[in-house]
Enzyme design. Structure first.
Site, PDB file in Angstrom:
ATOM      1  N   THR A   1      28.090 -13.869  33.045  1.00 24.98           N
ATOM      2  CA  THR A   1      29.205 -14.316  32.194  1.00 24.98           C
ATOM      3  C   THR A   1      29.602 -13.215  31.218  1.00 24.98           C
ATOM      4  O   THR A   1      30.777 -12.915  31.046  1.00 24.98           O
ATOM      5  CB  THR A   1      28.782 -15.559  31.376  1.00 24.98           C
ATOM      6  OG1 THR A   1      28.080 -16.457  32.218  1.00 24.98           O
ATOM      7  CG2 THR A   1      29.984 -16.247  30.751  1.00 24.98           C
TER       8      THR A   1
ATOM      9  N   VAL B   1      37.932  -9.314  27.550  1.00 24.54           N
ATOM     10  CA  VAL B   1      38.414  -9.134  26.183  1.00 24.54           C
ATOM     11  C   VAL B   1      38.702  -7.669  25.842  1.00 24.54           C
ATOM     12  O   VAL B   1      38.881  -7.324  24.700  1.00 24.54           O
ATOM     13  CB  VAL B   1      37.457  -9.732  25.110  1.00 24.54           C
ATOM     14  CG1 VAL B   1      37.315 -11.212  25.268  1.00 24.54           C
ATOM     15  CG2 VAL B   1      36.117  -9.031  25.126  1.00 24.54           C
TER      16      VAL B   1
ATOM     17  N   ASN C   1      31.545 -10.330  32.662  1.00 23.28           N
ATOM     18  CA  ASN C   1      32.958 -10.680  32.837  1.00 23.28           C
ATOM     19  C   ASN C   1      33.670 -10.716  31.490  1.00 23.28           C
ATOM     20  O   ASN C   1      34.843 -10.373  31.399  1.00 23.28           O
ATOM     21  CB  ASN C   1      33.088 -12.039  33.529  1.00 23.28           C
ATOM     22  CG  ASN C   1      32.800 -11.919  35.011  1.00 23.28           C
ATOM     23  OD1 ASN C   1      33.193 -10.951  35.639  1.00 23.28           O
ATOM     24  ND2 ASN C   1      32.100 -12.890  35.568  1.00 23.28           N
ATOM     25  N   GLU C   2      32.949 -11.141  30.427  1.00 21.67           N
ATOM     26  CA  GLU C   2      33.551 -11.219  29.094  1.00 21.67           C
ATOM     27  C   GLU C   2      33.992  -9.831  28.626  1.00 21.67           C
ATOM     28  O   GLU C   2      35.082  -9.654  28.102  1.00 21.67           O
ATOM     29  CB  GLU C   2      32.550 -11.803  28.098  1.00 21.67           C
ATOM     30  CG  GLU C   2      33.095 -11.838  26.674  1.00 21.67           C
ATOM     31  CD  GLU C   2      32.279 -12.721  25.732  1.00 21.67           C
ATOM     32  OE1 GLU C   2      31.193 -13.159  26.118  1.00 21.67           O
ATOM     33  OE2 GLU C   2      32.762 -12.962  24.623  1.00 21.67           O
ATOM     34  N   ARG C   3      33.148  -8.824  28.823  1.00 23.23           N
ATOM     35  CA  ARG C   3      33.491  -7.468  28.371  1.00 23.23           C
ATOM     36  C   ARG C   3      34.781  -6.997  29.037  1.00 23.23           C
ATOM     37  O   ARG C   3      35.588  -6.325  28.433  1.00 23.23           O
ATOM     38  CB  ARG C   3      32.366  -6.478  28.694  1.00 23.23           C
ATOM     39  CG  ARG C   3      31.072  -6.765  27.973  1.00 23.23           C
ATOM     40  CD  ARG C   3      31.040  -6.146  26.557  1.00 23.23           C
ATOM     41  NE  ARG C   3      30.337  -7.015  25.625  1.00 23.23           N
ATOM     42  CZ  ARG C   3      29.029  -7.025  25.411  1.00 23.23           C
ATOM     43  NH1 ARG C   3      28.257  -6.199  26.038  1.00 23.23           N
ATOM     44  NH2 ARG C   3      28.502  -7.865  24.542  1.00 23.23           N
TER      45      ARG C   3
END
Ligand SMILES: Cc1cc2nc3c(=O)[nH]c(=O)nc-3n(C[C@H](O)[C@H](O)[C@H](O)COP(=O)(O)OP(=O)(O)OC[C@H]3O[C@@H](n4cnc5c(N)ncnc54)[C@H](O)[C@@H]3O)c2cc1C
Length: 399
Positions: free
Chosen positions: A241, A249, A244-246
């Site tokens: 997760t 955003v 994917n966040e890096r």
């Protein structure tokens, strides 16, 4: 890398742009930016339109309703969509981070139940990781899950949960074993946000918005079948997760150097030497970041996965945004303190973004954490001190 599109990429860009022009207004057009009512409904409708036309989740496989496209097509789509007033906010976390985690670790039953509905904009997801004393060190979280028959019983508190107040489901990281080192005692679950025992309390922001929440869990029951990954393997699931966040955003919604230059030109500030020096610094930083992004695109176009150097994007853009907005507000003199969108130039875009920018420097990894990543994993400098790594969680002072 050749910075021009290949013929195939150019054809995709043309198709994407035509679709966007048909459905949305260009970013910054007066009517579009003032029209903020019913944002959630508009976001759901836009998500549905994208999904029906195979423009939602460009790289997802066709079997899950995606386009089965390439990473470069995804970059091109992002570049084009960002030029329009696209209401994508409520889906960024769910489709960018949570549902990919469900696809990677969920059962066939989970995928059948959740993926299509999320893609079509019918259900919204949130990410329940951070707690009052566990943000950067998310493995230090304390929300407990205790097994009871076929269920787990959850008690504890999360904080800063974006969009929890309108979310239907969440991915929830909890501690299932406090007797082992902190990274080893975590487990990930899918949680129904509308069930009894889940209390969502919005946090009122300085900007007047309420986008984040505290979430309290009191004897919430989650069936074992809604577990993502093995018991105790939650850290591994969370890393997928967070990876994917890096990527999700990395961008910076808000005004850039070109917008402040246009504004300065209208207000005669371009003749100010000190301002012109600032403008030159912003321009140089923006060009440097653009070239760094080209490196990422080169990696993607070669089928490689971009590495930890990507962390530089959020540090640069978030700090840049804060500095640009600060200068624009100073330039506005006494008008700078008004925060009424109808009375401000550009619908108070500098004021709104000034209040959002500090959040961008924290969410998805603070400046300091991203600098640690660059120091350790790009520059090869010695690791941060991690004294608690191998101790059982319940023997830690904070545990
Ligand atoms: C806009 C926004 C949206 C968010 N949305 C979500 C969400 O949807 N779901 C969710 O789970 N969370 C969310 N968060 C929470 C976010 O992930 C955390 O706030 C973030 O990880 C920082 O953690 P913290 O607030 O506990 O700060 P801390 O970790 O306590 O950090 C405090 C300060 O210490 C520094 N620091 C900490 N450790 C180190 C270190 N090892 N080396 C150097 N410096 C260090 C930090 O950089 C920071 O400056 C959101 C936050 C924001 C601001």
């Amino acid at each position: 890398m050749d910075f021009n599109d290949t013929p195939e990429e150019a054809a995709f860009r043309k198709e994407a742009r035509a679709f966007l022009e048909k459905h949305l207004k260009p970013k910054g057009s007066e009517r579009a930016s003032r029209d903020r009512a019913n944002m959630l409904e508009k976001a759901k409708a836009w998500q549905k339109t994208k999904a029906e036309n195979k423009f939602a989740q460009i790289t997802w496989p066709k079997e899950w309703g995606g386009r089965g496209g390439t990473a470069m097509q995804n970059v091109i789509w992002g570049q084009e969509e960002s030029k329009f007033d696209a209401p994508t906010g409520p889906f960024a976390i769910g489709l960018g981070m949570c549902v990919p985690t469900v696809i990677a670790f969920g059962s066939d039953e989970h995928k059948e139940r959740y993926v299509q509905k999320a893609l079509m904009g019918e259900e919204i997801w949130c990410q329940l990781f951070s707690e009052p004393s566990a943000g950067s060190d998310v493995a230090g979280l304390k929300t407990r899950a205790v097994k009871d028959g076929d269920d787990w019983v959850i008690n504890g508190q999360k904080v800063w949960t974006s969009g929890a107040h309108y979310s239907d489901y969440g991915i929830l990281l909890v501690r299932t074993d406090p007797k082992v080192p902190k990274h080893k005692g975590l487990t990930m679950f899918i949680v129904d946000m509308k069930q009894p025992g889940v209390e969502v309390r919005p946090i009122h922001q300085a900007s007047g918005g309420r986008e984040f929440n505290e979430v309290y869990f009191t004897d919430v029951r989650i069936p074992d079948k809604d577990r993502l990954g093995d018991v105790g393997a939650g850290w591994k699931v969370a890393l997928v997760t967070l990876m994917n966040e890096r990527l999700a955003v990395g961008g910076s919604p808000g005004p850039d150097w070109a917008e402040i230059m246009e504004y300065a030109r209208d207000h005669g500030s371009l003749s100010d030497q000190a301002f012109r020096e600032k403008l030159a610094d912003w321009y140089v930083a923006a060009q440097g970041y653009k070239l760094t992004k080209f490196r990422t695109q080169t990696a993607l176009s070669r089928g490689q996965t971009p590495g930890p150097e990507n962390s530089i994007g959020k540090i640069i853009t978030a700090n840049h945004l804060q500095d640009i907005c600060n200068s624009a507000i100073e330039m506005q003199d006494h008008f700078g303190i008004i925060n009424e969108t109808d009375r401000m130039p550009g619908d108070a875009i500098f004021q709104q973004s000034f209040m959002w920018a500090p959040g961008l420097r924290i969410a998805g990894g603070t400046d300091e954490i991203l600098k640690n990543i660059i120091a350790e994993r790009v520059l090869g400098l010695p690791q941060d001190v991690r004294v608690d790594k191998d101790k059982p969680f319940d023997e830690l002072k904070s545990g």
